[in-house]
Design an enzyme around this catalytic site. Structure first.
Site, short mmCIF file in Angstrom:
data_model
loop_
_atom_site.label_atom_id
_atom_site.label_comp_id
_atom_site.label_asym_id
_atom_site.label_seq_id
_atom_site.Cartn_x
_atom_site.Cartn_y
_atom_site.Cartn_z
N LYS A 55 -5.36 -9.84 -7.13
CA LYS A 55 -6.36 -9.80 -5.96
C LYS A 55 -7.37 -8.90 -6.63
O LYS A 55 -7.04 -7.76 -6.98
CB LYS A 55 -5.88 -9.72 -4.71
CG LYS A 55 -7.14 -9.57 -3.84
CD LYS A 55 -6.61 -9.06 -2.44
CE LYS A 55 -6.78 -7.46 -2.12
NZ LYS A 55 -7.08 -7.31 -0.86
N LYS A 69 -10.36 -2.58 -4.64
CA LYS A 69 -10.97 -1.63 -5.11
C LYS A 69 -9.85 -0.66 -5.65
O LYS A 69 -10.34 0.21 -6.54
CB LYS A 69 -11.72 -0.80 -3.87
CG LYS A 69 -10.65 -0.33 -2.62
CD LYS A 69 -11.34 0.11 -1.53
CE LYS A 69 -10.50 0.46 -0.67
NZ LYS A 69 -10.33 -0.89 0.31
N LYS A 88 0.84 -1.10 -0.08
CA LYS A 88 -0.11 0.00 -0.11
C LYS A 88 0.84 1.35 -0.02
O LYS A 88 0.45 2.35 -0.60
CB LYS A 88 -1.01 0.10 1.25
CG LYS A 88 -2.19 -1.03 1.12
CD LYS A 88 -3.26 -0.65 1.96
CE LYS A 88 -4.35 -1.89 1.65
NZ LYS A 88 -5.46 -1.69 2.40
#
Ligand code: AQP
Length: 332
Positions: free
Chosen positions: A195, A198, A112
């Site tokens: 994966k 969003k 992230k």
């Protein structure tokens, strides 16, 4: 009954199919078998920038979707994380027993922070797995229903619980991840090795539950597969087809082997078209129920207020024990 605890972030205007199959479906099932606590984790949401009005709206929207998916406030405790201040309080204690190196090994932070740019990643994003540890330990949870991407954080939870118990005496129950292998990782429809998320590379690979069903049906019909024609489950050689088979199986309850038989001799188009229809049939009433819950914000807010009250009763007891064990002077 054993206790279950899980949380989901209010960081998007819709949950996606990965959230639903990997996590929310298990929340619903575990209401029957566990003393279940589920929360909308707004404290986690602010580890990346949020617009205040959008965050507030998405928090209600998340609760409405959880109810629409089948959570029943009579059978589980549903609440908003920031309504229970003990999460942040126990989070601090957990920060103080976590090694910097240990926290640095969390792969989600690496992914992230790379996405947000290493310099603009916040300290909150770095320590979010430690807050998650507190979330779980506060409820003395036995089982934590999550997708595969959360496995490392549940291991950290066990490590920190053992460390605290070892240093200060038995305080926390050791939880286990509840990960259902077949749906632990739903993949992006355009990139079946990534994966579903969003923050997907392209919107075409991401199936949002609240999107117009016709648009989602089109995404299934144009899912990336391979150049072969045989419908066979093979994660390595046929990740796209395997992903579609797993989604089909999860939504219909038909076993993978049975699906392979059913589609023997048929082309990829048949599987994709059927799956698009199956998804639309499931999601249409889900969207309607979500709108109904959203249309009555007073009821929604009182469900969340009752949930927070029930959650606080448990959380306060655990926090008091942890404060005592660590040596804090009781407030008179
Ligand atoms: N693709 C997935 N397959 C199976 N389970 C999944 N989960 C998320 N994606 C998949 C599970 O959903 C739960 C809630 O996750 P969250 O609130 O932490 O959302 P997230 O992981 O931030 O969702 P995204 O879309 O994956 O966000 P980004 O793009 O920010 O990484 C968790 O139990 C999670 O395992």
């Amino acid at each position: 009954r054993p206790r279950a605890l899980s949380g989901i972030q209010p960081t998007a205007s819709s949950f996606h199919l990965g959230n639903y199959l990997g996590a929310i479906r298990q929340y619903v099932a575990m209401q029957e078998t566990h003393d279940a606590f589920y929360m909308v984790v707004d404290l986690h949401a602010i580890t990346v920038p949020q617009d205040p009005a959008t965050l507030r709206a998405n928090t209600r929207l998340a609760a409405a979707q959880l109810l629409a998916a089948g959570l029943d406030p009579e059978r589980c405790t549903l609440f908003v994380q920031s309504h229970v201040p003990e999460h942040a309080q126990l989070g601090w204690l957990m920060n103080c027993i976590t090694g910097f190196g240990e926290a640095s090994r969390m792969t989600q932070f690496k992914d992230k922070s790379a996405r947000h740019g290493a310099d603009s990643a916040t300290v909150g994003l770095f320590t979010y797995p430690i807050l998650q540890v507190a979330d779980i330990l506060l409820y003395q949870a036995d089982a934590v229903p999550v997708g595969e991407d959360q496995r490392q954080h549940i291991e950290l939870t066990r490590d920190l619980a053992e460390r605290f118990n070892g240093r200060f005496g038995a305080t926390f129950n050791l939880p286990a991840a509840h990960i259902v292998r077949e749906v632990a990782k739903i993949y992006d429809l355009q990139d079946p090795t990534a994966k579903m998320s969003k923050s997907a590379a392209t919107a075409k690979g991401l199936v949002n539950l609240l999107d117009e069903p016709k648009a989602s049906a089109k995404k299934f019909r144009s899912a990336v597969t391979d150049t072969d024609t045989v419908i066979r489950y093979d994660e390595k050689e046929k990740p796209g087809i395997s992903n579609l088979l797993r989604i089909h199986s999860a939504l219909t309850g038909t076993g993978i082997a049975e699906l392979e038989e059913q589609y023997a001799g048929k082309g990829y188009g048949a599987l994709k078209t059927d799956l698009a229809e199956i998804f639309v049939a499931w999601v249409t009433p889900f969207r309607e129920r979500t709108q109904e819950y959203l249309g009555d914000p007073e009821t929604l807010d009182s469900v969340l207020a009752e949930g927070a009250e029930k959650a606080r009763a448990v959380a306060a007891e655990t926090l008091a024990l942890a404060y005592d064990r660590i040596g804090f002077l009781p407030a008179k």
